[in-house]
Motif scaffolding. Structure first.
Motif, mmCIF file in Angstrom:
data_model
loop_
_atom_site.group_PDB
_atom_site.id
_atom_site.type_symbol
_atom_site.label_atom_id
_atom_site.label_comp_id
_atom_site.label_asym_id
_atom_site.label_seq_id
_atom_site.Cartn_x
_atom_site.Cartn_y
_atom_site.Cartn_z
ATOM 1 N N SER A 109 -10.075 1.789 0.372
ATOM 2 C CA SER A 109 -9.464 2.984 -0.207
ATOM 3 C C SER A 109 -8.587 2.635 -1.399
ATOM 4 O O SER A 109 -8.591 3.342 -2.414
ATOM 5 N N PHE A 110 -7.831 1.544 -1.297
ATOM 6 C CA PHE A 110 -6.959 1.181 -2.407
ATOM 7 C C PHE A 110 -7.727 0.518 -3.547
ATOM 8 O O PHE A 110 -7.315 0.612 -4.710
ATOM 9 N N GLU A 134 0.830 -1.210 0.000
ATOM 10 C CA GLU A 134 0.000 0.000 0.000
ATOM 11 C C GLU A 134 0.863 1.258 0.000
ATOM 12 O O GLU A 134 0.633 2.187 -0.785
ATOM 13 N N ALA A 135 1.850 1.299 0.888
ATOM 14 C CA ALA A 135 2.717 2.475 0.965
ATOM 15 C C ALA A 135 3.513 2.660 -0.325
ATOM 16 O O ALA A 135 3.674 3.790 -0.819
ATOM 17 N N LEU A 165 -0.868 -5.952 -4.870
ATOM 18 C CA LEU A 165 -1.667 -5.621 -3.696
ATOM 19 C C LEU A 165 -3.009 -6.343 -3.717
ATOM 20 O O LEU A 165 -3.446 -6.905 -2.696
ATOM 21 N N ARG A 166 -3.656 -6.388 -4.847
ATOM 22 C CA ARG A 166 -4.975 -7.006 -4.918
ATOM 23 C C ARG A 166 -4.887 -8.527 -4.761
ATOM 24 O O ARG A 166 -5.793 -9.155 -4.222
ATOM 25 N N VAL A 194 1.060 11.307 4.241
ATOM 26 C CA VAL A 194 -0.087 10.788 3.500
ATOM 27 C C VAL A 194 0.109 9.317 3.151
ATOM 28 O O VAL A 194 -0.788 8.486 3.325
ATOM 29 N N VAL A 195 1.305 8.986 2.671
ATOM 30 C CA VAL A 195 1.594 7.620 2.246
ATOM 31 C C VAL A 195 1.551 6.630 3.405
ATOM 32 O O VAL A 195 1.005 5.527 3.285
ATOM 33 N N MET A 196 2.085 7.023 4.539
ATOM 34 C CA MET A 196 2.264 6.077 5.629
ATOM 35 C C MET A 196 1.058 5.930 6.542
ATOM 36 O O MET A 196 0.805 4.856 7.067
#
Length: 356
Positions: A179-180, A125-126, A163-164, A339-341
């Motif tokens: 969110s992702f 995610e990050a 990720l998915r 924001v990223v973390m």
């Protein structure tokens, strides 16, 4: 992952010592990886980051000492987002090329070891959020080179795929999953396959505000409803805006084409440029003038665009402009690292509202 024979990484550094030594010898250090004032032939262990090397067929797997465990990978992504992506002494293309390569190495390290899915998802995610941000800052008009837009787009899609797949394995919880999934749909706006995959998600995820908004943006984009689309784009948080940036130019071109079909006459019909600015969420009158002229539309006294029949043209990639209103301004006082973390509020994660 349960039952997996893969090793667990033990490298404590962002770049293994053996690789640092080898790249020093071969003079393959990037200038971001040496201490300020250094001649460039000695790696700074606090700045050097493992580079991506495609696995060769038949070559043995790297030893655990060459693989960074998830906590080190997460720290590496934090460093790239906080220290490299924000560099003001380098072009956006140079930053994007370096960050994309090192994030690709992060994903490879993760794939080559037996990482827990919850830890793996946090790293992916990050990494994906960081990549989306540096690609959005670069813009789709960049010329091929160290940060070739086509290659970067492929890497973003690889990031979404990793990720998915991690989500699909079922281990959890993953607080940022909805969110992702929303970022996935926004990055693939208008894709039937992406929409189908999102609609197959459990109802509880589709009910999350971030996914509901992404679905509304996708619907407005498909319908060609420019007024609704750009109203929604104005309201998106920063990372979602980064994800959708690659579609802004095409959406503006489609809206301008519809206006041309509706308003063009043999004598010409004028439309105030400030209306175009508001409708298409442009960053000012100068950007509106550039957009209209790029599509062959004449201007009247620099205040309005004239729709003359037969004058509207489409050539090359549509300009997206600076996208300060739609993207850049939304970072506000926060850093990209924040924001990223951890900025889940920015991601649209559901949180209970405080009592009135």
């Amino acid at each position: 992952m349960p039952g997996c024979e893969l090793p667990v990484g033990t490298c404590p550094d962002m770049c293994p010592a053996a690789e640092r030594a080898q790249r020093e010898q071969e003079r393959r250090l990037h200038r971001f990886e040496v201490a300020p004032g250094d001649r460039g032939d000695r790696a700074d262990p606090q700045r050097a980051v493992k580079e991506y090397i495609r696995p060769a067929a038949g070559k043995p797997r790297p030893s655990p000492s060459q693989l960074r465990p998830p906590p080190v990978l997460l720290a590496t992504v934090r460093y790239l987002a906080g220290e490299v992506a924000e560099r003001a002494d380098a072009s956006r293309a140079e930053v994007a090329g370096f960050v994309a390569d090192r994030l690709r190495a992060v994903r490879l390290d993760l794939a080559l070891q037996g990482a827990d899915d919850i830890e793996a998802a946090a790293v992916l995610e990050a990494a994906l959020a960081t990549l989306l941000a540096v690609v959005a800052r670069l813009g789709p008009e960049a010329a091929p080179g160290p940060a070739d837009p086509t290659l970067l787009q492929a890497q973003v899609q690889e990031g979404f795929g990793s990720l998915r797949r991690c989500y699909a394995r079922g281990a959890g919880p993953h607080p940022r999953q909805a969110s992702f999934q929303a970022l996935f749909l926004l990055y693939n706006l208008g894709s039937t396959e992406a929409l189908h995959e999102v609609l197959q998600l459990p109802a509880v995820q589709r009910a999350c505000p971030s996914l509901r908004t992404a679905l509304a943006v996708d619907a407005a984009f498909r319908e060609g409803n420019a007024a609704r689309l750009f109203r929604l784009l104005r309201s998106l948080p920063y990372l979602q805006s980064c994800a959708v940036r690659c579609h802004v130019g095409h959406a503006r071109r489609a809206a301008l084409a519809r206006l041309a079909r509706a308003l063009s006459t043999p004598k010409g019909q004028a439309l105030p440029l400030d209306f175009v600015v508001r409708l298409l969420a442009l960053d000012g009158l100068e950007e509106a003038r550039d957009l209209c002229q790029a599509h062959g539309l004449p201007l009247h006294r620099e205040e309005s665009v004239v729709f003359l029949r037969g004058h509207y043209t489409e050539e090359g990639v549509p300009p997206t402009g600076t996208c300060s209103l739609l993207v850049g301004s939304k970072l506000g006082e926060r850093t990209l690292e924040e924001v990223v973390m951890a900025e889940e509020e920015d991601e649209g994660v559901d949180r209970p509202k405080p009592p009135p």
